[in-house]
Design an enzyme around this catalytic site. Structure first.
Site, PDB file in Angstrom:
ATOM      1  N   ILE A 201      -0.898   4.434   0.582  1.00 54.40           N
ATOM      2  CA  ILE A 201      -2.031   5.328   0.855  1.00 54.40           C
ATOM      3  C   ILE A 201      -1.536   6.745   1.125  1.00 54.40           C
ATOM      4  O   ILE A 201      -2.196   7.728   0.781  1.00 54.40           O
ATOM      5  CB  ILE A 201      -2.859   4.815   2.062  1.00 54.40           C
ATOM      6  CG1 ILE A 201      -3.348   3.371   1.820  1.00 54.40           C
ATOM      7  CG2 ILE A 201      -4.032   5.746   2.359  1.00 54.40           C
ATOM      8  CD1 ILE A 201      -4.262   3.199   0.643  1.00 54.40           C
TER       9      ILE A 201
ATOM     10  N   CYS B 213       7.060   8.245   9.125  1.00 54.06           N
ATOM     11  CA  CYS B 213       6.712   9.422   8.323  1.00 54.06           C
ATOM     12  C   CYS B 213       7.984  10.118   7.839  1.00 54.06           C
ATOM     13  O   CYS B 213       8.980  10.168   8.559  1.00 54.06           O
ATOM     14  CB  CYS B 213       5.916  10.424   9.159  1.00 54.06           C
ATOM     15  SG  CYS B 213       4.419   9.775   9.893  1.00 54.06           S
TER      16      CYS B 213
ATOM     17  N   GLY C  47       2.779  -8.034  12.109  1.00 53.35           N
ATOM     18  CA  GLY C  47       3.377  -8.331  10.814  1.00 53.35           C
ATOM     19  C   GLY C  47       2.950  -9.704  10.335  1.00 53.35           C
ATOM     20  O   GLY C  47       3.574 -10.705  10.662  1.00 53.35           O
TER      21      GLY C  47
ATOM     22  N   ILE D 256       6.382  -4.772  13.590  1.00 52.12           N
ATOM     23  CA  ILE D 256       7.048  -3.858  12.672  1.00 52.12           C
ATOM     24  C   ILE D 256       6.016  -3.112  11.827  1.00 52.12           C
ATOM     25  O   ILE D 256       4.902  -3.586  11.649  1.00 52.12           O
ATOM     26  CB  ILE D 256       8.035  -4.599  11.742  1.00 52.12           C
ATOM     27  CG1 ILE D 256       7.310  -5.638  10.885  1.00 52.12           C
ATOM     28  CG2 ILE D 256       9.154  -5.250  12.534  1.00 52.12           C
ATOM     29  CD1 ILE D 256       8.190  -6.356   9.839  1.00 52.12           C
ATOM     30  N   ASN D 257       6.449  -1.948  11.332  1.00 51.21           N
ATOM     31  CA  ASN D 257       5.698  -1.269  10.290  1.00 51.21           C
ATOM     32  C   ASN D 257       5.994  -2.006   8.980  1.00 51.21           C
ATOM     33  O   ASN D 257       6.719  -2.997   8.960  1.00 51.21           O
ATOM     34  CB  ASN D 257       6.106   0.210  10.233  1.00 51.21           C
ATOM     35  CG  ASN D 257       4.975   1.105   9.756  1.00 51.21           C
ATOM     36  OD1 ASN D 257       4.184   0.702   8.902  1.00 51.21           O
ATOM     37  ND2 ASN D 257       4.909   2.312  10.277  1.00 51.21           N
ATOM     38  N   THR D 258       5.478  -1.516   7.877  1.00 55.74           N
ATOM     39  CA  THR D 258       5.631  -2.233   6.607  1.00 55.74           C
ATOM     40  C   THR D 258       7.052  -2.153   6.059  1.00 55.74           C
ATOM     41  O   THR D 258       7.794  -1.215   6.321  1.00 55.74           O
ATOM     42  CB  THR D 258       4.666  -1.666   5.546  1.00 55.74           C
ATOM     43  OG1 THR D 258       4.888  -0.253   5.450  1.00 55.74           O
ATOM     44  CG2 THR D 258       3.224  -1.933   5.917  1.00 55.74           C
TER      45      THR D 258
ATOM     46  N   LYS E 206       6.280   3.442  17.200  1.00 55.45           N
ATOM     47  CA  LYS E 206       6.149   2.379  16.193  1.00 55.45           C
ATOM     48  C   LYS E 206       7.388   2.365  15.307  1.00 55.45           C
ATOM     49  O   LYS E 206       7.669   3.339  14.605  1.00 55.45           O
ATOM     50  CB  LYS E 206       4.885   2.578  15.351  1.00 55.45           C
ATOM     51  CG  LYS E 206       4.624   1.408  14.404  1.00 55.45           C
ATOM     52  CD  LYS E 206       3.239   1.471  13.796  1.00 55.45           C
ATOM     53  CE  LYS E 206       2.953   0.216  12.981  1.00 55.45           C
ATOM     54  NZ  LYS E 206       1.590   0.218  12.438  1.00 55.45           N
TER      55      LYS E 206
ATOM     56  N   ASN F 271       0.835  -1.200   0.000  1.00 51.79           N
ATOM     57  CA  ASN F 271       0.000   0.000   0.000  1.00 51.79           C
ATOM     58  C   ASN F 271       0.867   1.246   0.000  1.00 51.79           C
ATOM     59  O   ASN F 271       1.959   1.270   0.569  1.00 51.79           O
ATOM     60  CB  ASN F 271      -0.963  -0.005   1.202  1.00 51.79           C
ATOM     61  CG  ASN F 271      -0.371   0.681   2.414  1.00 51.79           C
ATOM     62  OD1 ASN F 271      -0.401   1.906   2.531  1.00 51.79           O
ATOM     63  ND2 ASN F 271       0.205  -0.103   3.326  1.00 51.79           N
TER      64      ASN F 271
END
Length: 300
Positions: A70, A128, A241, A189-191, A163, A68
């Site tokens: 987004i 970010c 995850g 984890i984040n992506t 995160k 993604n």
């Protein structure tokens, strides 16, 4: 039998929440899932002002997962406080608000706006891009990660979960940095950054060129990183995850996660969270385990 866990002084009735961005604020899932069953609801990322997100197409299916881009589209905190938080207040579940920002000032403004709300915990998305530092993610530079953690902690009224991004050389370095900055917990984890190319159209599958890879394909990487972080810092961990089943969730718990978050699986099966909770209960009954805390980090 006790399934409750403690994250930074906040007690969750069970260790299962959802991954930010995969569940909205629960409004869309309310007809499928009894939100009272969840340990917590983690909201989609929200910023101090509305973000339009990236151009479309923004999602592509991949083998064993999805990608993604987004771009953290969100309505901004004013709408979020008026619409989403009152909705979640109806339920007997903890509320974790995921916060995003493009600068230190953005994050500070957002956590200050959330100070007097029913948010129980704040999850700070440091994947970010930092606009003042040439676009590098806050979570890819240990010094920046420590600084943003300290800044948020100084202004936040709720406990702060940082995160972590997996798109780094050493995840433990980032974990130690946010711990030094005063974080109360971490989530990971984040992506993973990925790319898909449409061979028929001979172009990128998502307009952003790259996107965040999630789903079952990333689970072994996520479990490894949770294990490493659990053995590097003393903070509670929310592991995520690629979780689809209770067995998946238990891998994270045995590796050292205090709680777990179901993400991409919500798109495939909106009942996943409740099935995972029931599966963990069945596992504990089968193995004669009275307290879930006896499982946390027991694989060394």
């Amino acid at each position: 039998m006790n399934l409750s866990v403690d994250i930074a002084g906040v007690t969750l009735k069970n260790p299962v929440t959802v991954a930010s961005g995969t569940f909205g604020s629960g409004i869309e899932y309310g007809e499928f899932v009894d939100l009272n069953r969840l340990g917590a609801v983690t909201t989609k990322g929200v910023a101090n002002v509305p973000w339009p997100g990236n151009p479309t197409p923004r999602i592509a299916e991949t083998c064993g997962g999805m990608m993604n881009a987004i771009g953290l589209q969100n309505p901004g905190l004013a709408t979020f406080k008026e619409r989403d938080l009152p909705f979640l207040a109806q339920y007997d579940t903890k509320v974790i608000v995921n916060v995003c920002g493009r600068s230190k000032e953005d994050y500070i403004d957002a956590v200050e706006q959330l100070a007097d709300t029913n948010a129980d915990l704040l999850e700070i998305n440091i994947s970010c891009p930092n606009v003042k530092e040439g676009g590098i993610a806050f979570g890819q530079n240990p010094k920046m990660a420590e600084e943003i953690t300290a800044a948020v902690k100084k202004h936040a009224k709720q406990p702060v979960i940082m995160k972590l991004s997996p798109n780094v050389t050493d995840i433990t370095e980032m974990a130690r940095a946010v711990e030094a900055g005063g974080a109360d917990a971490v989530s990971l984890i984040n992506t993973l950054t990925g790319m898909k190319i449409d061979v028929e159209r001979r172009t990128f599958a998502v307009a952003n060129k790259t996107g965040g890879l999630s789903g079952p394909a990333i689970k072994p990487v996520a479990v490894r990183m949770v294990y490493q972080v659990a053995n590097a810092i003393r903070l509670p961990i929310i592991g995520m995850g690629g979780i689809r089943t209770a067995e998946d969730a238990l891998e994270f718990i045995l590796a050292g996660a205090t709680a777990v978050a179901v993400g991409t699986a919500n798109f495939v099966n909106p009942y996943t969270t409740v099935e995972v909770i029931d599966g963990i209960t069945a596992y504990m009954e089968r193995h004669g385990i009275e307290d879930i805390k006896d499982l946390i980090g027991c694989v060394k």
